[in-house]
Design a protein around this motif. Structure first.
Motif, PDB file in Angstrom:
ATOM      1  N   VAL A   1       1.045  -1.227  -0.068  1.00 40.91           N
ATOM      2  CA  VAL A   1       0.146  -0.087  -0.003  1.00 40.91           C
ATOM      3  C   VAL A   1       0.844   1.223  -0.034  1.00 40.91           C
ATOM      4  O   VAL A   1       1.729   1.399   0.829  1.00 40.91           O
ATOM      5  N   GLN A   2       0.703   2.178  -0.912  1.00 39.30           N
ATOM      6  CA  GLN A   2       1.179   3.237  -1.065  1.00 39.30           C
ATOM      7  C   GLN A   2       0.588   4.365  -0.292  1.00 39.30           C
ATOM      8  O   GLN A   2      -0.542   4.603  -0.413  1.00 39.30           O
TER       9      GLN A   2
ATOM     10  N   ASN B   1      -1.198   5.067 -12.437  1.00 45.02           N
ATOM     11  CA  ASN B   1      -2.156   4.052 -12.193  1.00 45.02           C
ATOM     12  C   ASN B   1      -3.270   4.033 -13.256  1.00 45.02           C
ATOM     13  O   ASN B   1      -4.309   3.564 -13.030  1.00 45.02           O
TER      14      ASN B   1
ATOM     15  N   ASP C   1      -7.991  -3.834 -10.277  1.00 48.21           N
ATOM     16  CA  ASP C   1      -7.199  -2.492 -10.572  1.00 48.21           C
ATOM     17  C   ASP C   1      -6.774  -1.866  -9.095  1.00 48.21           C
ATOM     18  O   ASP C   1      -7.467  -2.294  -8.109  1.00 48.21           O
ATOM     19  N   ASN C   2      -5.995  -1.075  -9.071  1.00 51.90           N
ATOM     20  CA  ASN C   2      -5.479  -0.582  -7.990  1.00 51.90           C
ATOM     21  C   ASN C   2      -6.649   0.432  -7.497  1.00 51.90           C
ATOM     22  O   ASN C   2      -7.355   0.823  -8.230  1.00 51.90           O
TER      23      ASN C   2
ATOM     24  N   VAL D   1      -7.478   3.601  -5.623  1.00 52.79           N
ATOM     25  CA  VAL D   1      -6.657   4.748  -5.220  1.00 52.79           C
ATOM     26  C   VAL D   1      -7.911   5.837  -4.743  1.00 52.79           C
ATOM     27  O   VAL D   1      -8.905   6.158  -5.313  1.00 52.79           O
TER      28      VAL D   1
ATOM     29  N   VAL E   1      -3.060   4.138  -1.970  1.00 51.62           N
ATOM     30  CA  VAL E   1      -3.093   3.267  -3.253  1.00 51.62           C
ATOM     31  C   VAL E   1      -2.977   1.958  -2.821  1.00 51.62           C
ATOM     32  O   VAL E   1      -2.159   1.406  -2.359  1.00 51.62           O
ATOM     33  N   ILE E   2      -4.160   1.244  -2.664  1.00 49.42           N
ATOM     34  CA  ILE E   2      -4.138  -0.361  -2.308  1.00 49.42           C
ATOM     35  C   ILE E   2      -3.875  -1.334  -3.551  1.00 49.42           C
ATOM     36  O   ILE E   2      -4.781  -0.844  -4.760  1.00 49.42           O
ATOM     37  N   PRO E   3      -2.907  -2.010  -3.688  1.00 46.65           N
ATOM     38  CA  PRO E   3      -2.717  -2.721  -4.962  1.00 46.65           C
ATOM     39  C   PRO E   3      -3.756  -3.781  -5.475  1.00 46.65           C
ATOM     40  O   PRO E   3      -4.576  -4.116  -4.432  1.00 46.65           O
ATOM     41  N   LYS E   4      -3.917  -3.700  -6.634  1.00 47.34           N
ATOM     42  CA  LYS E   4      -4.796  -4.879  -7.195  1.00 47.34           C
ATOM     43  C   LYS E   4      -4.466  -6.129  -6.627  1.00 47.34           C
ATOM     44  O   LYS E   4      -3.434  -6.693  -6.552  1.00 47.34           O
TER      45      LYS E   4
ATOM     46  N   THR F   1     -11.635  -7.980  -3.307  1.00 50.28           N
ATOM     47  CA  THR F   1     -10.297  -7.580  -4.064  1.00 50.28           C
ATOM     48  C   THR F   1     -10.654  -7.103  -5.482  1.00 50.28           C
ATOM     49  O   THR F   1     -11.768  -7.303  -5.855  1.00 50.28           O
TER      50      THR F   1
END
Length: 159
Positions: A37-38, A61, A93-94, A96, A127-130, A90
């Motif tokens: 996670v960013q 993204n 895509d990311n 955001v 930003v939660i990754p896919k 889930t």
């Protein structure tokens, strides 16, 4: 932004912090290495800096659509919505999101039954990754407004 390890099976009001005991806080760097996670802090009052940050995140993204998402006491069927948003999902895509007002939680599950709670507030962009299981809820203040950044032209009511 605050980050901590969460009780694996929280009981009671989901809007409460649900720390493990003793509390185990994390840094944004630890969150990035553990879950991908960013995190970015955006100065919403500095429009030039904000536009630069958002432009970069959108490009990285492949964002082509945004919406504004608000939850508060006047949200129709608030409890039903909160139940729906708390179900782990889930995405392909990311995810955001940037909080523009209020506070909320995103919970991420980097390993089965190991939840990390991320409290985000005004100016926090994550930003939660896919592919990472996550869920969403509000704090006891019952208010958050956020801008969501999407990679599809269809805007939905999901997080």
């Amino acid at each position: 932004m605050q980050i901590w390890q969460m009780e694996p099976f929280p009981c009671g009001d989901r809007r409460l912090p649900h720390h493990v005991f003793p509390p185990k806080h994390m840094t944004p760097d630890q969150l990035m290495s553990k879950a991908g996670v960013q995190y970015f802090k955006v100065d919403l009052d500095d429009t030039v800096a904000m536009k630069k940050r958002l432009s970069r995140v959108k490009t990285e993204n492949k964002i082509n659509c945004t919406d504004v998402f608000t939850i508060n006491e006047s949200t129709p069927d608030l409890q039903d919505k909160l139940e729906e948003y708390y179900e782990p999902v889930t995405k392909e895509d990311n995810v955001v999101s940037m909080v523009t007002d209020g506070t909320c939680y995103f919970d991420v599950e980097p390993e089965e039954d190991e939840w990390i709670r991320i409290q985000v507030e005004r100016g926090d962009l994550i930003v939660i990754p896919k592919g990472l299981s996550h869920r969403f809820t509000i704090t006891p203040k019952n208010y958050v407004q956020m801008q969501r950044f999407l990679t599809k032209s269809k805007v939905t009511d999901e997080n």
